[in-house]
Write an enzyme that holds these catalytic residues in place. Structure first.
Site, PDB file in Angstrom:
ATOM      1  N   GLU A 136       0.797  -1.238   0.000  1.00  0.00           N
ATOM      2  CA  GLU A 136       0.000   0.000   0.000  1.00  0.00           C
ATOM      3  C   GLU A 136       0.832   1.294   0.000  1.00  0.00           C
ATOM      4  O   GLU A 136       0.623   2.165   0.839  1.00  0.00           O
ATOM      5  CB  GLU A 136      -0.968  -0.005   1.189  1.00  0.00           C
ATOM      6  CG  GLU A 136      -1.924  -1.189   1.178  1.00  0.00           C
ATOM      7  CD  GLU A 136      -2.864  -1.200   2.378  1.00  0.00           C
ATOM      8  OE1 GLU A 136      -2.753  -0.334   3.257  1.00  0.00           O
ATOM      9  OE2 GLU A 136      -3.731  -2.094   2.419  1.00  0.00           O
ATOM     10  N   ASN A 178       2.204  -5.136  -3.147  1.00  0.00           N
ATOM     11  CA  ASN A 178       0.817  -5.504  -2.835  1.00  0.00           C
ATOM     12  C   ASN A 178      -0.011  -4.254  -2.559  1.00  0.00           C
ATOM     13  O   ASN A 178       0.452  -3.329  -1.893  1.00  0.00           O
ATOM     14  CB  ASN A 178       0.852  -6.384  -1.572  1.00  0.00           C
ATOM     15  CG  ASN A 178      -0.450  -7.098  -1.273  1.00  0.00           C
ATOM     16  OD1 ASN A 178      -0.900  -7.919  -2.088  1.00  0.00           O
ATOM     17  ND2 ASN A 178      -1.056  -6.803  -0.133  1.00  0.00           N
ATOM     18  N   HIS A 214     -10.117  -7.065  -1.561  1.00  0.00           N
ATOM     19  CA  HIS A 214     -11.144  -6.859  -0.531  1.00  0.00           C
ATOM     20  C   HIS A 214     -12.312  -6.169  -1.239  1.00  0.00           C
ATOM     21  O   HIS A 214     -12.216  -4.994  -1.598  1.00  0.00           O
ATOM     22  CB  HIS A 214     -10.627  -5.945   0.588  1.00  0.00           C
ATOM     23  CG  HIS A 214      -9.506  -6.536   1.375  1.00  0.00           C
ATOM     24  ND1 HIS A 214      -9.674  -7.637   2.190  1.00  0.00           N
ATOM     25  CD2 HIS A 214      -8.202  -6.188   1.484  1.00  0.00           C
ATOM     26  CE1 HIS A 214      -8.515  -7.931   2.761  1.00  0.00           C
ATOM     27  NE2 HIS A 214      -7.609  -7.075   2.351  1.00  0.00           N
ATOM     28  N   GLU A 244      -5.676 -11.317  -0.743  1.00  0.00           N
ATOM     29  CA  GLU A 244      -6.448 -11.102   0.501  1.00  0.00           C
ATOM     30  C   GLU A 244      -7.957 -11.106   0.236  1.00  0.00           C
ATOM     31  O   GLU A 244      -8.687 -10.233   0.712  1.00  0.00           O
ATOM     32  CB  GLU A 244      -6.061  -9.758   1.133  1.00  0.00           C
ATOM     33  CG  GLU A 244      -4.575  -9.576   1.355  1.00  0.00           C
ATOM     34  CD  GLU A 244      -4.213  -8.222   1.958  1.00  0.00           C
ATOM     35  OE1 GLU A 244      -5.080  -7.540   2.526  1.00  0.00           O
ATOM     36  OE2 GLU A 244      -3.034  -7.839   1.843  1.00  0.00           O
ATOM     37  N   ASP A 246     -11.760 -11.147   0.256  1.00  0.00           N
ATOM     38  CA  ASP A 246     -12.994 -11.280   1.034  1.00  0.00           C
ATOM     39  C   ASP A 246     -14.060 -10.402   0.393  1.00  0.00           C
ATOM     40  O   ASP A 246     -13.754  -9.524  -0.406  1.00  0.00           O
ATOM     41  CB  ASP A 246     -12.820 -11.020   2.542  1.00  0.00           C
ATOM     42  CG  ASP A 246     -12.174  -9.697   2.890  1.00  0.00           C
ATOM     43  OD1 ASP A 246     -12.257  -8.756   2.075  1.00  0.00           O
ATOM     44  OD2 ASP A 246     -11.593  -9.601   3.994  1.00  0.00           O
TER      45      ASP A 246
HETATM   46  C1  XIL Z   1      -5.106  -6.726   8.630  1.00  0.00           C
HETATM   47  C2  XIL Z   1      -5.338  -7.945   9.490  1.00  0.00           C
HETATM   48  O1  XIL Z   1      -6.426  -8.672   8.954  1.00  0.00           O
HETATM   49  C3  XIL Z   1      -5.616  -7.548  10.884  1.00  0.00           C
HETATM   50  O2  XIL Z   1      -5.755  -8.722  11.675  1.00  0.00           O
HETATM   51  C4  XIL Z   1      -4.484  -6.680  11.378  1.00  0.00           C
HETATM   52  O3  XIL Z   1      -4.742  -6.264  12.672  1.00  0.00           O
HETATM   53  C5  XIL Z   1      -4.324  -5.488  10.473  1.00  0.00           C
HETATM   54  O4  XIL Z   1      -4.082  -5.939   9.187  1.00  0.00           O
HETATM   55  N1  XIL Z   1      -4.517  -4.945   3.918  1.00  0.00           N
HETATM   56  C6  XIL Z   1      -3.455  -5.736   4.239  1.00  0.00           C
HETATM   57  C7  XIL Z   1      -3.526  -6.623   5.426  1.00  0.00           C
HETATM   58  O5  XIL Z   1      -2.489  -5.813   3.484  1.00  0.00           O
HETATM   59  O6  XIL Z   1      -2.283  -6.749   6.051  1.00  0.00           O
HETATM   60  C8  XIL Z   1      -4.552  -6.154   6.402  1.00  0.00           C
HETATM   61  O7  XIL Z   1      -4.704  -7.151   7.383  1.00  0.00           O
HETATM   62  C9  XIL Z   1      -5.844  -5.867   5.717  1.00  0.00           C
HETATM   63  C10 XIL Z   1      -5.685  -4.755   4.726  1.00  0.00           C
END
Ligand code: XIL
Length: 366
Positions: A136, A178, A214, A244, A246
């Site tokens: 990010e 990422n 996400h 990631e 969801d």
């Molecule tokens: C989040 C985790 O799910 C949490 O448990 C943690 O406290 C914070 O990070 N983008 C990312 C991940 O790259 O590392 C993040 O994960 C969600 C957003």
């Protein structure tokens, strides 16, 4: 709706040879003696494991000089016991910078950054073969580099420094940039592309890009846009992983059953998008049970159901739709029930399988 896989079937995500399917996991749940089902599903179903937060810098070293790898080791040991691959996430992320990094001089911060990367990548060299090196780094409004400690003190060079340090620590590791909120082809997509194009042209060892994925179930960008984004990054020679996944469900209009159907259609669509793209070689969900998801902490809504299994470990429609997207053997014959989100290629495969089943059935009758 009738996906062909049932809970009792011995078909697992793990058995797909189409692409590697992984899940994020939490060390405290793995270590919980009561969490038998969690461990069972994680190891039975998934080929790859990503530590959900344990590898983040602030989690590893909240106090200067006291790095503690024990939580990561819980996950790595579990993965090794179950022959799972481990994806390292994330070496540098603006959201996870320990407080003691503030107020360091430019030189000191630069040294700390490189030392951190060398020690973490070096420690897990034999187990972790792919990393999110920088997470990010581009602002969501596409205005350019995200303002953060590293950018403010080191300038955008911190990104190249991080990749070079990771490559030096493990020349065999595959190194990913990422990010999220760019998957559907927008201004941020272009900002990330420009950054990576310039770094790659300068010889910085960047091998892939992670699409966080996400998604909001009521605002999903869809396969055409995501494929366009994949094409763009593939043109730089990068490999792509969905890192990631969801899908938030709460604002999808309609009753729960409908929300879950829509969620399933989106899961199928994103998985198909990866499977059918030549540069996309991995699919990781950001957890697998709604019992352990970061969405409530992000949004404040505890009613969301963003993952493949419900809170009691019952597979949701999304589980079956993912199976179907990975292999048409697992698809139901009533392809009309498969949402329009599913590609026509997938529908064609379903039809072919159904035709085959029908021929076998009639042959048996004769
Ligand atoms: C989040 C985790 O799910 C949490 O448990 C943690 O406290 C914070 O990070 N983008 C990312 C991940 O790259 O590392 C993040 O994960 C969600 C957003």
């Amino acid at each position: 709706m009738g996906w062909l896989v049932t809970t009792s079937d011995a078909w697992y995500l793990k058995q797909t040879n189409v692409t590697v399917v992984g899940s994020a996991a939490r060390s405290y749940v793995i270590a919980d003696t009561n969490a038998t089902q969690y461990r069972q599903i994680l190891s039975d179903q998934f080929q790859r494991l990503t530590p959900e937060y344990e590898l983040q810098w602030a989690a590893l070293a909240p106090v200067r000089g006291q790095t503690n790898f024990s939580q990561v080791d819980v996950l790595v040991n579990f993965a090794m016991q179950h022959s799972m691959d481990v994806y390292g996430h994330a070496l540098v992320w603006y959201m996870s910078t320990p407080g003691w990094l503030n107020n360091l001089s430019k030189d000191k911060l630069n040294t700390e950054l490189q030392t951190h990367i060398a020690s973490v990548v070096g420690r897990y060299k034999s187990v972790i073969n792919a990393w999110t090196v920088v997470n990010e780094a581009i602002a969501d409004d596409a205005s350019g580099f995200r303002k953060c400690l590293f950018y403010d003190v080191l300038g955008n060079d911190y990104i190249n420094t991080a990749f070079r340090a990771a490559h030096a620590a493990d020349p065999n590791a595959t190194l990913f940039y990422n990010d999220g909120n760019f998957e559907g082809y927008n201004g941020k997509t272009i900002a990330i592309y420009d950054m990576l194009r310039i770094s790659i042209a300068a010889g910085v060892p960047i091998h892939g890009i992670g699409f966080q994925s996400h998604y909001l179930g009521w605002d999903y960008p869809g396969r055409a846009n995501i494929t366009k984004t994949m094409d763009l990054f593939a043109s730089l020679g990068l490999r792509i992983r969905l890192t990631e996944i969801d899908v938030q469900t709460r604002n999808i209009p309609g009753p729960r059953a409908y929300k879950l159907q829509q969620e399933a259609a989106i899961f199928a669509d994103i998985v198909t998008t990866c499977v059918e793209h030549h540069a996309c070689d991995g699919i990781t969900f950001w957890g697998f049970t709604d019992a352990y998801t970061w969405i409530p902490s992000l949004t404040g809504f505890t009613t969301d159901e963003p993952l493949l299994y419900d809170t009691t470990y019952v597979p949701k429609p999304g589980y079956y739709s993912v199976m179907c997207a990975l292999n048409s053997r697992f698809c139901a014959c009533d392809s009309a029930a498969v949402s329009t989100h599913v590609s026509s290629a997938s529908k064609l495969r379903v039809s072919v399988v159904c035709l085959y089943v029908a021929i076998v059935f009639f042959a048996a009758l004769c």
